[in-house]
Design an enzyme around this catalytic site. Structure first.
Site, PDB file in Angstrom:
ATOM      1  N   GLY A 232       0.840  -1.201   0.000  1.00  0.00           N
ATOM      2  CA  GLY A 232       0.000   0.000   0.000  1.00  0.00           C
ATOM      3  C   GLY A 232       0.866   1.238   0.000  1.00  0.00           C
ATOM      4  O   GLY A 232       1.288   1.716  -1.055  1.00  0.00           O
ATOM      5  N   ARG A 233       1.160   1.738   1.170  1.00  0.00           N
ATOM      6  CA  ARG A 233       2.041   2.894   1.310  1.00  0.00           C
ATOM      7  C   ARG A 233       2.899   2.715   2.547  1.00  0.00           C
ATOM      8  O   ARG A 233       2.451   2.203   3.572  1.00  0.00           O
ATOM      9  CB  ARG A 233       1.231   4.192   1.445  1.00  0.00           C
ATOM     10  N   GLU A 261      11.600   6.769   1.524  1.00  0.00           N
ATOM     11  CA  GLU A 261      12.166   6.145   0.338  1.00  0.00           C
ATOM     12  C   GLU A 261      13.048   7.147  -0.393  1.00  0.00           C
ATOM     13  O   GLU A 261      12.641   8.311  -0.543  1.00  0.00           O
ATOM     14  CB  GLU A 261      11.046   5.646  -0.589  1.00  0.00           C
ATOM     15  N   HIS A 283       9.979  -0.383  -4.207  1.00  0.00           N
ATOM     16  CA  HIS A 283       8.795   0.295  -4.750  1.00  0.00           C
ATOM     17  C   HIS A 283       8.632  -0.022  -6.242  1.00  0.00           C
ATOM     18  O   HIS A 283       8.499   0.875  -7.088  1.00  0.00           O
ATOM     19  CB  HIS A 283       8.898   1.807  -4.533  1.00  0.00           C
ATOM     20  N   ALA A 285       6.292  -2.614  -7.339  1.00  0.00           N
ATOM     21  CA  ALA A 285       5.057  -3.354  -7.618  1.00  0.00           C
ATOM     22  C   ALA A 285       4.226  -2.690  -8.706  1.00  0.00           C
ATOM     23  O   ALA A 285       3.522  -3.368  -9.464  1.00  0.00           O
ATOM     24  CB  ALA A 285       4.230  -3.506  -6.340  1.00  0.00           C
TER      25      ALA A 285
END
Length: 310
Positions: A232-233, A261, A283, A285
Site C-alpha cells: 500500500g504505502r 524512500e 517500490h 510493484a
C-alpha cells in the site's frame, strides 16, 4: 507548447518521444527541489511522478496550465493553490491493479515457501555439503486453507482477494475508510482480522487515518508466525515496531514500500537476524513493463484531452 518531464528516472525504459506530438519537450532524469522553478519557468505542461509543487512553486510558474502526473496520488501538489491559479492536475488511476496484485502474490508465496532462506542455503554452498539430496528443516507451507486478511479493499485489494480465494485461501477484509464494502468476502474489524489471519496484506492509501495504523499494539495481536505484506504505502506500518515484533516472533514480512524512500541506512528491518524472514523490493510493484506502458499511454491521453478542451 513547452513540456517538461522532471523525473524520467522514475519511469524506466519507456518511450517518451510521443510527448513531442504536443510541442517542445525537455526531459530531466531527476530534479532537485531548488531546480524546479528554473526548469519549469517557461513550461505550459509539466509531467512528473514525485516532484513536489507547493503554493510558492506554483505561484512562481505563470505559464503553467497542466501538471500531468505519472502516478495516482496527488499529494505532492497543493491542489487548493493549483485550482486558485487555474492550473489543472491530472493523475492516472487503475493502471497498476494487476501488477500490484501479482506482486503481492509473489511476496506471499515466496515467504510461504521460505524462499529467502533456501535461496541463501544454496548460493552459500551449504547444499554442497549436505549428506542428503534435500533440506527441509526450515519448512514450507501451502496457501490452500490459509486465512488471508486484506486491509483496504479498493481495486487492488479486491483483485488480490479474488486471486487468493481462487488459490484456496479463506479471505476476509477490513475497509479502512468504511466505504469499500463487498459481500463477496467476510468483513472484520481490524483487530479481528489481525488476530485471525495467517497472511495479512495491506492495500490501503496513506492518510491521517491510516498513518501507523499497524503499530506495536496492533502487531501484538498478530499470530507469531503470520506473514505480513505491505504494498500500500509506507507509513501505514510502524517499521520500528514491526522489526521489534519480528525479533520476538517468527513473523515474516514482505514490503514494497517504506515510510522513507529510498530506504535509509541502518533501517531496523536490516537487522541481520531478520534476513531469512524478510523480502524487500524497492517500490517496484507498480512498475511492471506492461503497467508502465499503460501508464504512459494514459498520461498521453490526459494531455491530449486537456489540449482539446482548451
Amino acid at each position: 507548447m513547452k513540456l517538461v518531464i522532471l523525473d524520467s528516472l522514475t519511469l524506466g525504459n519507456v518511450d517518451l518521444e510521443c510527448f513531442k506530438d504536443f510541442g517542445e519537450l525537455s526531459v530531466y532524469a531527476h530534479t532537485a527541489p531548488d531546480e524546479v522553478i528554473e526548469r519549469c519557468l517557461d513550461a505550459q505542461i509539466i509531467i512528473t511522478c514525485k516532484v513536489s509543487f507547493d503554493a510558492h512553486t506554483l505561484s512562481s510558474l505563470p505559464n503553467l496550465k497542466l501538471i500531468a502526473l505519472t502516478s495516482t496520488g496527488t499529494n505532492i501538489i497543493d491542489l487548493v493553490k493549483a485550482q486558485e491559479l487555474g492550473i489543472e492536475v491530472k493523475n492516472v488511476a487503475g493502471y497498476s491493479t494487476n501488477a500490484v496484485a501479482q506482486h503481492t502474490l509473489m511476496l506471499v508465496l515466496a515467504l510461504l515457501g521460505n524462499l529467502p532462506f533456501y535461496d541463501f542455503y544454496c548460493k552459500s554452498s551449504q547444499w554442497c555439503e549436505s549428506l542428503v539430496f534435500t533440506h527441509i528443516t526450515e519448512g514450507c507451507w501451502e496457501l490452500e486453507g490459509k486465512k488471508w486478511g486484506i486491509i483496504g479493499l479498493g481495486n487492488i485489494g479486491k483483485r488480490t482477494a479474488t486471486i487468493a480465494q481462487a488459490l484456496g485461501a479463506e479471505v476476509s477484509y477490513h475497509s479502512t475508510s468504511g466505504n469499500n464494502l463487498c459481500s463477496d468476502f467476510v468483513h472484520q474489524s481490524l483487530e479481528e482480522l489481525l488476530r485471525n489471519s495467517d497472511i495479512i496484506s495491506i492495500h490501503a492509501p496513506l492518510n491521517p487515518q491510516t498513518y501507523h495504523l499497524i503499530d506495536s499494539s496492533k502487531l501484538a495481536l498478530c499470530k507469531d508466525n503470520a506473514i505480513i505484506v505491505n504494498v500500500g504505502r509506507g507509513g501505514i506500518i510502524d517499521e520500528e515496531a514491526l522489526a521489534a515484533r519480528m525479533l520476538t516472533s517468527h513473523i515474516k514480512f514482505g514490503g514494497d514500500v517504506l515510510e522513507k524512500e529510498p530506504m535509509q541506512n541502518n533501517h531496523p528491518l536490516l537487522h541481520p537476524t531478520l534476513t531469512h524472514r524478510l523480502i524487500l523490493t524497492p517500490h517496484t510493484a507498480w512498475a511492471y513493463q506492461e503497467t508502465r506502458q499503460r501508464l504512459m499511454q494514459r498520461v498521453y491521453e490526459n494531455i491530449k484531452n486537456f489540449l482539446q478542451s482548451q
